[in-house]
Structure formats: structure tokens, C-alpha cells
Design a protein around this motif. Structure first.
Motif, mmCIF file in Angstrom:
data_model
loop_
_atom_site.group_PDB
_atom_site.id
_atom_site.type_symbol
_atom_site.label_atom_id
_atom_site.label_comp_id
_atom_site.label_asym_id
_atom_site.label_seq_id
_atom_site.Cartn_x
_atom_site.Cartn_y
_atom_site.Cartn_z
ATOM 1 N N LEU A 92 0.804 -1.215 0.000
ATOM 2 C CA LEU A 92 0.000 0.000 0.000
ATOM 3 C C LEU A 92 0.839 1.268 0.000
ATOM 4 C CD1 LEU A 92 -2.878 -0.924 2.471
ATOM 5 C CD2 LEU A 92 -3.066 -0.543 0.017
ATOM 6 N N LEU A 93 1.869 1.328 0.842
ATOM 7 C CA LEU A 93 2.593 2.577 1.032
ATOM 8 C C LEU A 93 3.711 2.777 0.018
ATOM 9 C CD1 LEU A 93 2.733 2.788 4.930
ATOM 10 C CD2 LEU A 93 0.953 3.540 3.350
ATOM 11 N N SER A 94 4.396 1.725 -0.357
ATOM 12 C CA SER A 94 5.504 1.878 -1.300
ATOM 13 C C SER A 94 5.062 1.777 -2.756
ATOM 14 C CB SER A 94 6.575 0.819 -1.031
ATOM 15 O OG SER A 94 6.094 -0.472 -1.372
ATOM 16 N N GLY A 95 3.945 1.102 -2.987
ATOM 17 C CA GLY A 95 3.497 0.875 -4.354
ATOM 18 C C GLY A 95 4.224 -0.270 -5.038
ATOM 19 N N GLU A 96 5.105 -0.966 -4.314
ATOM 20 C CA GLU A 96 5.832 -2.096 -4.899
ATOM 21 C C GLU A 96 4.843 -3.174 -5.331
ATOM 22 O OE1 GLU A 96 8.317 -6.010 -3.566
ATOM 23 O OE2 GLU A 96 7.594 -4.594 -2.074
ATOM 24 N N ARG A 97 5.008 -3.672 -6.553
ATOM 25 C CA ARG A 97 4.144 -4.717 -7.083
ATOM 26 C C ARG A 97 4.980 -5.932 -7.471
ATOM 27 N NH1 ARG A 97 -0.933 -3.225 -9.155
ATOM 28 N NH2 ARG A 97 -0.682 -4.574 -10.984
ATOM 29 N N ARG A 98 4.435 -7.109 -7.234
ATOM 30 C CA ARG A 98 5.137 -8.334 -7.603
ATOM 31 C C ARG A 98 4.108 -9.375 -8.055
ATOM 32 N NH1 ARG A 98 4.909 -7.599 -2.364
ATOM 33 N NH2 ARG A 98 4.068 -9.209 -1.004
ATOM 34 N N LEU A 99 4.474 -10.118 -9.051
ATOM 35 C CA LEU A 99 3.613 -11.172 -9.562
ATOM 36 C C LEU A 99 3.623 -12.349 -8.594
ATOM 37 C CD1 LEU A 99 1.886 -12.319 -11.924
ATOM 38 C CD2 LEU A 99 4.020 -13.266 -12.830
ATOM 39 N N CYS A 100 2.451 -12.696 -8.083
ATOM 40 C CA CYS A 100 2.350 -13.839 -7.172
ATOM 41 C C CYS A 100 2.176 -15.134 -7.947
ATOM 42 C CB CYS A 100 1.171 -13.656 -6.218
ATOM 43 S SG CYS A 100 1.351 -12.283 -5.082
ATOM 44 N N THR A 101 1.288 -15.121 -8.928
ATOM 45 C CA THR A 101 1.046 -16.333 -9.693
ATOM 46 C C THR A 101 0.324 -15.994 -10.981
ATOM 47 O OG1 THR A 101 0.155 -18.584 -9.593
ATOM 48 C CG2 THR A 101 -1.174 -16.844 -8.610
ATOM 49 N N ARG A 102 0.347 -16.944 -11.878
ATOM 50 C CA ARG A 102 -0.358 -16.826 -13.159
ATOM 51 C C ARG A 102 -0.994 -18.165 -13.455
ATOM 52 N NH1 ARG A 102 3.706 -15.391 -16.067
ATOM 53 N NH2 ARG A 102 3.293 -13.151 -16.257
ATOM 54 N N GLY A 103 -2.198 -18.164 -13.987
ATOM 55 C CA GLY A 103 -2.872 -19.419 -14.292
ATOM 56 C C GLY A 103 -3.751 -19.299 -15.513
ATOM 57 N N ARG A 104 -4.133 -20.443 -16.037
ATOM 58 C CA ARG A 104 -4.996 -20.499 -17.219
ATOM 59 C C ARG A 104 -6.178 -21.395 -16.890
ATOM 60 N NH1 ARG A 104 -3.115 -19.883 -23.060
ATOM 61 N NH2 ARG A 104 -4.749 -20.797 -24.374
ATOM 62 N N PHE A 105 -7.380 -20.868 -17.078
ATOM 63 C CA PHE A 105 -8.615 -21.567 -16.731
ATOM 64 C C PHE A 105 -9.431 -21.811 -17.995
ATOM 65 C CE2 PHE A 105 -7.173 -19.485 -12.966
ATOM 66 C CZ PHE A 105 -7.603 -20.250 -11.887
ATOM 67 N N THR A 106 -9.996 -23.017 -18.098
ATOM 68 C CA THR A 106 -10.897 -23.349 -19.204
ATOM 69 C C THR A 106 -12.318 -23.369 -18.670
ATOM 70 O OG1 THR A 106 -9.208 -24.677 -20.316
ATOM 71 C CG2 THR A 106 -11.504 -25.070 -20.934
ATOM 72 N N LEU A 107 -13.187 -22.586 -19.309
ATOM 73 C CA LEU A 107 -14.589 -22.537 -18.923
ATOM 74 C C LEU A 107 -15.452 -22.960 -20.089
ATOM 75 C CD1 LEU A 107 -13.067 -19.977 -17.310
ATOM 76 C CD2 LEU A 107 -15.349 -19.912 -16.289
ATOM 77 N N VAL A 108 -16.566 -23.639 -19.774
ATOM 78 C CA VAL A 108 -17.454 -24.185 -20.791
ATOM 79 C C VAL A 108 -18.840 -23.602 -20.614
ATOM 80 C CG1 VAL A 108 -18.509 -26.301 -21.690
ATOM 81 C CG2 VAL A 108 -16.124 -26.321 -20.929
ATOM 82 N N ALA A 109 -19.477 -23.230 -21.744
ATOM 83 C CA ALA A 109 -20.859 -22.753 -21.708
ATOM 84 C C ALA A 109 -21.765 -23.933 -21.390
ATOM 85 C CB ALA A 109 -21.233 -22.129 -23.043
ATOM 86 N N ARG A 110 -22.571 -23.783 -20.367
ATOM 87 C CA ARG A 110 -23.392 -24.886 -19.859
ATOM 88 C C ARG A 110 -24.602 -25.138 -20.754
ATOM 89 N NH1 ARG A 110 -25.557 -23.607 -14.141
ATOM 90 N NH2 ARG A 110 -26.977 -22.378 -15.418
#
Length: 247
Positions: A92-110
Motif C-alpha cells: 500500500l505505502l511503497s506501491g511495490e508490485r510483484r507477480l504472485c502467480t499466473r494461471g490459465r482456466f478453461t470454462l465451458v458454456a453450460r
């Protein structure tokens, strides 16, 4: 922008383990939610999550930090699509940003809701950025947040509005901000269970230690794409020094 959704939240103590870092399951829940919203905005169909690829956690999100999950459509099939989601932690105070994780999700129309999904449209460079000077963040209305009419509780709407004002003012000042006043709040239309909400927060006045923030809350039907402004409010946020106990 259609196909891209940004969800921003705080890491509160109830979401952390004994190390003071965000539970992996909570992180995955945020990622799955933003994947669902991005898929629904693109396909305008009732989607369910079918699969996710391996997800590696590169860095933790700490108690008291912001987490920002961004979902974007990267593949479209006949009835399924893939959403790439990045989860970033921000101090919040420094504005430092770091990538925690990345993922790929497949969704299907029901069911038979969609015979063919709209194709993936190319996006111009930089189109995923927020409008200049405006914080845009999304969420969804679930049954525990609704009253006996099936609409969002006013208190939960105020919580969303206040959170957006806090994040916008903190990012603008990089100081410890607290709410000093809530000015006029107007509720224009009810927000129904299952709808997406999108908040847009803008700094409209800057003082030495204070910020006035205007927040608009929009409701969106995920199947029809109909949008309406549901509420608006103004908040006065004030910078305060961190407490130093025992001094």
C-alpha cells in the motif's frame, strides 16, 4: 473492455495463514472468480469452470497488501474458452508490485445456452490499462449478500463503494488513509443476485492531507450485457500517521 476484468481486494487477517500470507485457496478463488467474469462478459452465456492448468506460486501476498487479479480471454472455441489470470500483490505505502502467480482456466458454456461463442477480437496495445485517473474494479453479487428480495444489501454496496474510495486514495497518496466522511449516497436501482458489479473511483479534489473521491457503482447482467448505474457516492479520505505504541 470486453474480455478483460480486473478484481482488486485487500488481504485481511482472516484470509491469511500463520505466516501472515494469503491462503493459496483464497488466491485461487479470486482467480477463478475473475476468470468466470471475463468468460461471461465475452460469451454472454452461463459458464462453469472445466479445468485449470498447473498453477505455481512465485511470491506470497502479505497481510495488509492489495491483491489485483486480471483475467483476459486468450482462446475461444465453439463452446469453451480459456482465460489467462495474473494475480499481483501491491504494497500500500511503497506501491511495490510483484507477480504472485499466473494461471490459465478453461470454462465451458453450460447446456445449450450458446451454440457458438463470439470469436476472439485482437486488442490494441495498451487496451487493458485503466482509463487515466480512474480506478476500475469488478465483483459479483452472491446469495449471502442479498436480502429476501434477492437484491444486494445496501450495507454491502456501501462496503464496496468505501473499499474503492480507500484503494483509489491510497494509490494516489501512498499514505495510510482513513475515511473521514461519507457525503451523499444515491441508490438508483437495485442490484440482483448473480449480476456483476463494476466500481469506478476518481479523485475529484486534493487537499494537503485529504482526498475527495467519487465512486460510481454499475450493475451488469452477464447474459444480456445490460448495464445501469446502480449507486454513486462521495467520500472524504484523510491521511493519518501510523500508530507508534509505547512511544
Amino acid at each position: 473492455m470486453a474480455g478483460v476484468v480486473r478484481l482488486i481486494d485487500m488481504v485481511f487477517p482472516g484470509d491469511t495463514n500463520h505466516h501472515g500470507t494469503l491462503f493459496g485457496g483464497v488466491a485461487l478463488a479470486h482467480m477463478d472468480k475473475v476468470a468466470f467474469l471475463a468468460a461471461s462478459r465475452h460469451g454472454r452465456a452461463p459458464f462453469v469452470t472445466a479445468a485449470s492448468e498447473r498453477i505455481d506460486f512465485a511470491a506470497p501476498a502479505l497481510k495488509g497488501e492489495l491483491i489485483e487479479a486480471v483475467g483476459r480471454v486468450v482462446r475461444v472455441g465453439t463452446r469453451s474458452l480459456d482465460i489467462e489470470v495474473e494475480l499481483v500483490a501491491e504494497a500500500l505505502l511503497s506501491g511495490e508490485r510483484r507477480l504472485c502467480t499466473r494461471g490459465r482456466f478453461t470454462l465451458v458454456a453450460r447446456g445449450g445456452a450458446a451454440t457458438r461463442l463470439p470469436p476472439l477480437a485482437p486488442s490494441p496495445t495498451g487496451s487493458e490499462a485503466e482509463p487515466e485517473g480512474v480506478l476500475v474494479m469488478a465483483d459479483m453479487v452472491f446469495p449471502p449478500q442479498t436480502n429476501h428480495y434477492g437484491t444486494l444489501f445496501g450495507g454491502d454496496a456501501l462496503r464496496m463503494l468505501g473499499k474503492a474510495a480507500f484503494i483509489a486514495s491510497t494509490r494516489d497518496t501512498r499514505k495510510v488513509m482513513v475515511m473521514a466522511a461519507s457525503d451523499r449516497v444515491d441508490f438508483a436501482t437495485p442490484i440482483h443476485e448473480g449480476e456483476m458489479v463494476e466500481l469506478a473511483a476518481r479523485i475529484i479534489m486534493r487537499g494537503n492531507r485529504s482526498r475527495r473521491v467519487r465512486v460510481e457503482l454499475w450493475a451488469e447482467d452477464l447474459l444480456s450485457a445490460a448495464r445501469r448505474r446502480a449507486a454513486s457516492a462521495e467520500f472524504v479520505m484523510v491521511a493519518t500517521a501510523p500508530a507508534h505504541f509505547g512511544k
